[in-house]
Design an enzyme around this catalytic site. Structure first.
Site, mmCIF file in Angstrom:
data_model
loop_
_atom_site.group_PDB
_atom_site.id
_atom_site.type_symbol
_atom_site.label_atom_id
_atom_site.label_comp_id
_atom_site.label_asym_id
_atom_site.label_seq_id
_atom_site.Cartn_x
_atom_site.Cartn_y
_atom_site.Cartn_z
ATOM 1 N N HIS A 18 -22.875 -46.059 4.928
ATOM 2 C CA HIS A 18 -21.640 -46.293 5.169
ATOM 3 C C HIS A 18 -20.522 -46.811 4.241
ATOM 4 O O HIS A 18 -20.324 -48.128 4.095
ATOM 5 C CB HIS A 18 -22.135 -46.900 7.044
ATOM 6 C CG HIS A 18 -21.174 -46.900 7.709
ATOM 7 N ND1 HIS A 18 -20.935 -45.540 8.301
ATOM 8 C CD2 HIS A 18 -19.381 -47.688 7.793
ATOM 9 C CE1 HIS A 18 -19.360 -45.306 8.470
ATOM 10 N NE2 HIS A 18 -18.982 -46.543 9.024
ATOM 11 N N LYS A 163 -13.334 -40.624 12.884
ATOM 12 C CA LYS A 163 -12.669 -41.909 11.781
ATOM 13 C C LYS A 163 -12.850 -41.312 10.583
ATOM 14 O O LYS A 163 -14.604 -41.853 10.076
ATOM 15 C CB LYS A 163 -12.556 -42.746 12.485
ATOM 16 C CG LYS A 163 -12.232 -44.228 11.567
ATOM 17 C CD LYS A 163 -12.218 -44.936 12.852
ATOM 18 C CE LYS A 163 -12.796 -46.531 12.304
ATOM 19 N NZ LYS A 163 -12.409 -47.356 13.154
ATOM 20 N N LYS A 165 -12.700 -43.560 6.679
ATOM 21 C CA LYS A 165 -13.050 -44.542 6.105
ATOM 22 C C LYS A 165 -12.096 -44.252 4.789
ATOM 23 O O LYS A 165 -12.463 -43.438 4.106
ATOM 24 C CB LYS A 165 -14.017 -45.615 5.815
ATOM 25 C CG LYS A 165 -15.061 -45.564 7.375
ATOM 26 C CD LYS A 165 -13.762 -47.097 8.058
ATOM 27 C CE LYS A 165 -14.474 -47.179 8.622
ATOM 28 N NZ LYS A 165 -14.101 -49.148 9.541
ATOM 29 N N ASP A 194 -9.260 -45.150 8.741
ATOM 30 C CA ASP A 194 -9.273 -46.535 8.978
ATOM 31 C C ASP A 194 -9.199 -47.049 7.720
ATOM 32 O O ASP A 194 -9.825 -46.984 6.854
ATOM 33 C CB ASP A 194 -10.160 -47.173 9.013
ATOM 34 C CG ASP A 194 -10.494 -48.380 9.524
ATOM 35 O OD1 ASP A 194 -9.371 -49.530 9.701
ATOM 36 O OD2 ASP A 194 -11.221 -48.982 10.536
ATOM 37 N N GLU A 220 -5.257 -46.816 11.137
ATOM 38 C CA GLU A 220 -5.559 -48.053 12.221
ATOM 39 C C GLU A 220 -5.621 -49.111 10.642
ATOM 40 O O GLU A 220 -5.968 -49.170 9.403
ATOM 41 C CB GLU A 220 -7.466 -47.359 11.717
ATOM 42 C CG GLU A 220 -8.218 -48.984 12.854
ATOM 43 C CD GLU A 220 -9.205 -48.474 12.787
ATOM 44 O OE1 GLU A 220 -9.938 -47.557 13.452
ATOM 45 O OE2 GLU A 220 -10.373 -50.131 13.050
ATOM 46 N N ASP A 245 -6.423 -53.719 14.012
ATOM 47 C CA ASP A 245 -7.868 -53.950 14.166
ATOM 48 C C ASP A 245 -8.163 -55.069 14.356
ATOM 49 O O ASP A 245 -8.112 -55.656 14.718
ATOM 50 C CB ASP A 245 -8.701 -52.864 13.621
ATOM 51 C CG ASP A 245 -9.955 -53.015 13.961
ATOM 52 O OD1 ASP A 245 -11.235 -53.485 14.604
ATOM 53 O OD2 ASP A 245 -11.261 -53.024 13.045
ATOM 54 N N LYS A 269 -12.013 -55.023 20.208
ATOM 55 C CA LYS A 269 -13.402 -55.192 20.208
ATOM 56 C C LYS A 269 -14.296 -56.677 21.016
ATOM 57 O O LYS A 269 -13.148 -57.694 20.638
ATOM 58 C CB LYS A 269 -14.210 -55.260 18.277
ATOM 59 C CG LYS A 269 -13.566 -54.578 17.485
ATOM 60 C CD LYS A 269 -13.528 -54.437 16.411
ATOM 61 C CE LYS A 269 -13.801 -53.016 15.837
ATOM 62 N NZ LYS A 269 -13.003 -53.343 14.118
ATOM 63 N N GLU A 323 -15.301 -45.880 19.863
ATOM 64 C CA GLU A 323 -16.120 -45.454 18.798
ATOM 65 C C GLU A 323 -17.696 -45.993 19.239
ATOM 66 O O GLU A 323 -17.882 -46.826 17.496
ATOM 67 C CB GLU A 323 -15.516 -45.458 16.820
ATOM 68 C CG GLU A 323 -15.003 -47.293 17.191
ATOM 69 C CD GLU A 323 -14.702 -48.159 16.028
ATOM 70 O OE1 GLU A 323 -14.013 -46.828 15.196
ATOM 71 O OE2 GLU A 323 -14.392 -48.993 15.588
#
Ligand code: MUC
Ligand code: MG
Length: 369
Positions: A18, A163, A165, A194, A220, A245, A269, A323
């Site tokens: 990831h 989304k 990255k 993001d 983001e 974020d 979050k 998410e």
């Protein structure tokens, strides 16, 4: 009152690397907190973070040490206090440590909700929905692989919002990658990006203009955590949604971001907020300021994910969905019954507490000894 407070570091490989601007994850270290009361009620919480110290200010190791050294003795000394007084005593005695505080609060709310025979959501004001929409994050690092992954998710009715990255390559290369995916998936599929704070303000101006023109829906955390002025100027300059974020670290920063119009969307979050109740406070600030909400993740396993789902189920405004896909990125299941993902949504359990049952043998096998 409390018989034991245990912190477990549970290592689980991810289904694929990831790749984020802040770290590439091949394994996630779940930080699980288990609180057992004298009369045998068990509550679970989670304080998982991303990339060691790459993302937040607390690492799995520091969280475990701080819970064992400071939180556990404090909790054991608080006999006789109710749950609100307990949270107040923790706040008074312990600075910072939002992730650890969130895990402890989650476990105590799980215990309280179990005692009352109610789903945890009902202790947070009450749920407005029984499931929350869940997007998927494309972060394989390869455009063709990301497109194939997204198409599989759409076909399986698992996710229809994505989304991406970005931020680890040059702006032009990232924009090319995003727009290729946008074009392949078609105009009806929402694509967000993001940047994980990787851009300077000038890079952000260039990148956001191109992404906005290409039909992307949201940007983001384009700039540095403390660069609220840049976030404010970008939010004013562009029509596209700009989401805070990493800059959002609980109700205090929510208030500052709202006051300076430095975001049009907040990624709430629970761990970054310092607790589920504080996550709800962030939502209240957003509502008062006319800021839209999105339910974020620290790529937690099922405990933190479902605690977040209980929290987000109470938000009147959840315009950008959530998410909460963390458990789906992991190769191992640690619940006796997995969380229920279907029709692009995650179900919020209706049984008492968090509404999950941990597989403790499995956890014991996977935990760092
Ligand atoms: C972040 O910055 O949003 C959430 C989803 C994901 O893939 O990474 C995290 C962190
Ligand atoms: Mg983010």
């Amino acid at each position: 009152m409390y018989k034991s407070i245990e912190t477990l570091l549970v290592e689980i490989p991810t289904i694929r690397p990831h790749k984020m601007a802040v770290a590439t994850m091949q394994t996630q270290t779940l930080v699980l907190v288990k609180i057992t009361t004298e009369d045998g009620v068990i509550g679970w919480g989670e304080a998982t973070t991303i990339g060691g110290l790459g993302y937040g200010e607390e690492s799995p190791e520091s969280i475990k040490t701080n819970i064992e050294t400071y939180f556990a003795p404090l909790l054991k000394s608080l006999a006789g206090l109710n749950i609100a007084q307990t949270f107040a005593a923790i706040k008074r005695n312990i600075n910072g440590n939002r992730f650890a505080k969130c895990a402890i609060q989650t476990a105590l709310l799980d215990i309280q909700a179990k005692r009352l025979g109610l789903p945890l959501s009902e202790l947070l004001g009450g749920r407005l929905r029984d499931s929350v929409p869940v997007l998927w994050v494309l972060a394989s690092g390869n455009t063709e692989k990301d497109i194939a992954e997204a198409q599989k998710m759409i076909e399986a009715k698992r996710h229809n919002i994505f989304k991406l990255k970005i931020g680890s390559r040059a702006v032009e290369a990232d924009v090319e990658h995003v727009l290729a995916i946008k074009q392949a998936l078609g105009k009806d599929v929402s694509i967000r990006v993001d940047v994980n704070r990787a851009w300077s303000e000038l890079e952000a101006i260039k990148g956001i203009q191109l992404l906005q023109d290409g039909g992307v829906d949201l940007i983001e955390q384009p700039c540095a955590i403390d660069n609220i002025d840049a976030m404010q100027r970008l939010t004013r300059r562009f029509d596209i949604a700009i989401m805070a974020d990493e800059s959002l670290m609980g109700p205090g920063t929510a208030y500052k971001l709202a006051k300076t119009n430095a975001a049009s969307v907040f990624a709430v979050k629970v761990a970054q907020s310092g607790g589920l109740l504080e996550g709800c406070d962030v939502a209240t600030v957003a509502n008062l300021a006319g800021i839209d909400l999105y339910g974020g993740t620290m790529l937690e396993g099922p405990v933190g994910t479902i605690a977040s789902a209980h929290t987000f189920s109470t938000f009147a405004n959840l315009a950008y969905g959530t998410e909460l896909f963390g458990p789906l990125l992991l190769t191992e299941e640690i619940l006796k019954t997995p969380l229920q993902y279907q029709n692009f949504e995650l179900a919020v359990p209706k049984t008492a507490g968090l509404g999950i049952e941990l597989d403790e043998d499995k956890i014991d096998n996977l935990r760092r000894k």
